[in-house]
Design an enzyme around this catalytic site. Structure first.
Site, PDB file in Angstrom:
ATOM      1  N   SER A   1       0.806  -1.222   0.000  1.00 37.74           N
ATOM      2  CA  SER A   1       0.000   0.000   0.000  1.00 37.74           C
ATOM      3  C   SER A   1       0.839   1.273   0.000  1.00 37.74           C
ATOM      4  CB  SER A   1      -0.972  -0.022   1.187  1.00 37.74           C
ATOM      5  OG  SER A   1      -1.898  -1.053   1.027  1.00 37.74           O
TER       6      SER A   1
ATOM      7  N   LYS B   1      -0.528  -4.214  -3.452  1.00 37.24           N
ATOM      8  CA  LYS B   1      -1.863  -3.708  -3.133  1.00 37.24           C
ATOM      9  C   LYS B   1      -1.983  -2.292  -3.682  1.00 37.24           C
ATOM     10  CE  LYS B   1      -4.454  -4.723   0.287  1.00 37.24           C
ATOM     11  NZ  LYS B   1      -5.019  -4.934   1.636  1.00 37.24           N
TER      12      LYS B   1
END
Length: 419
Positions: free
Chosen positions: A332, A357
């Protein structure tokens, strides 16, 4: 949970465009922001309280979810079946219906959060957290949930829990049954200050039992130190970032200044096992090492509107050689920072391919203490318009390294090439 929270950013600028070509690209990104209920149950007329709860959840997804095909479903028929035509005996049945509706979207990051799980996330975000002070990760090969770090002076450290210990049971819940998630373990570890929690750990071939008292935990998200390794005559400073928040960039800036005073000329940024956090924390930190007007990330919402974020001023460390150490649990916001430094030619990436992600979530509270929803609302592209979702970021130098000192993971040649 790997997640990024999108808020305003202080060191980046952005411009917004709309592009149908980007809609057709498979480019997810992930974020979390916490919002109170957007609509009250009173808006639903003659519905029962349970129907109102389901209708509210449906509307939140309808307003926010980035896949406008809703996983190729007749989304309005789902509302008819689950709200208009369905009667519920109690709140539990309504919550199960919400979970079923959200699960049908085919996105594992868009999910229903029962009240206890929602409160746990809010407590973590607001700092009103009591726990035992461990960082939790999952082994991608074995699926085992283990301790990846222990906070200094925490109940876990004082009680004897060590890095690498594997969770077998927490507060009566089996943690090695193949269905338990790191979020489940974290929720069990948290609780009221002063309460106790029983934990069973696997350590090698032995089993260890612990009873710990929960305390308020302050997470030390940034740590810096001088590496034992030197690059010739150059000293190497290491900055380890465990997660990103709104203060990460300023903390990293202070760490950089402190390491420079200690003689560091080369720098390593360690983001192994960093699950993400606040998206601007990642972009602002990357901006410390980049010149003005460098692209950082492109965020694409459900309408295909593109928010192009870039640096608007020079960073404070433009010339020092940089290496970023990553692994399969780097995700992320940590991947956003890594990609920004890699694709702007500013850093060498060392370690193992990152998690992958690239989707952004928001968390919405449901009325009447019915918990909340995590909903995927956007996706992102890296500075070179790469899609890393479910793919990750490839490293420049592949190294499998578990050393506490990230300096031992980086070959000296990295700094020679950068210098």
């Amino acid at each position: 949970m790997h997640a990024d929270i999108i808020t305003s950013s202080s060191t980046t600028s952005s411009s917004t465009t709309s592009s149908s070509s980007i809609i057709n690209c498979k480019i997810p990104n992930m974020s979390i922001s916490i919002h109170p209920p957007t609509a009250t149950a009173a808006d639903y007329g003659s519905f029962t309280e349970e129907q109102k709860a389901v209708a509210e959840a449906w509307r939140i997804v309808d307003n926010s979810f980035y896949d406008r095909t809703f996983n190729n479903q007749d989304w309005f028929q789902i509302r008819q079946d689950a709200v208009v035509k369905k009667k519920y005996k109690n709140n539990q049945e309504a919550r199960e219906a919400i979970d079923k509706i959200v699960s049908s979207l085919g996105d594992k990051y868009t999910r229903y959060l029962p009240p206890s799980k929602y409160r746990s996330i809010v407590d973590s975000a607001t700092g009103t957290l009591a726990g035992v002070g461990v960082e939790i990760s999952v082994d991608k090969d074995s699926g085992k949930i283990y301790v990846s770090d222990v906070e200094p002076s925490s109940p876990a450290l004082n009680g004897g829990i060590k890095k690498g210990d594997v969770f077998l049971e927490v507060d009566g819940m089996k943690a090695n049954d193949g269905t338990t998630t790191p979020d489940d373990v974290a929720a069990k570890l948290r609780g009221p200050e002063g309460s106790r929690v029983g934990i069973v750990m696997g350590r090698g071939e032995t089993t260890e039992d612990f009873i710990l008292t929960r305390e308020p935990i302050t997470i030390t998200s940034v740590r810096s130190y001088m590496s034992e390794v030197t690059n010739g005559s150059d000293k190497v400073g290491v900055i380890r970032i465990k997660s990103f928040s709104g203060t990460t960039a300023s903390t990293v800036q202070s760490a950089l200044e402190d390491l420079k005073k200690k003689g560091a000329e080369d720098f390593i940024i360690g983001v192994r096992n960093n699950p993400g956090g606040l998206l601007p924390g990642g972009t602002d930190t990357a901006g410390l090492f980049l010149e003005a007007n460098k692209p950082l990330v492109f965020v694409v919402d459900k309408k295909g509107t593109v928010d192009a974020q870039s640096t608007f001023q020079d960073g404070i460390a433009l010339d020092s050689p940089i290496a970023v150490v990553v692994n399969g649990n780097t995700a992320s916001a940590a991947e956003v920072m890594t990609a920004a430094l890699k694709e702007n030619g500013r850093a060498t990436i060392v370690g193992q391919q990152t998690f992958g992600k690239g989707i952004i979530q928001t968390i919405r509270q449901l009325s009447n203490d019915n918990g909340g929803l995590a909903v995927t609302v956007a996706r992102y592209e890296t500075p070179l318009h790469n899609d890393i979702n479910k793919q990750g970021i490839p490293v420049d130098i592949s190294v499998e390294c578990t050393s506490e000192d990230a300096g031992l993971c980086v070959p000296a040649s990295v700094f020679e090439k950068s210098g």
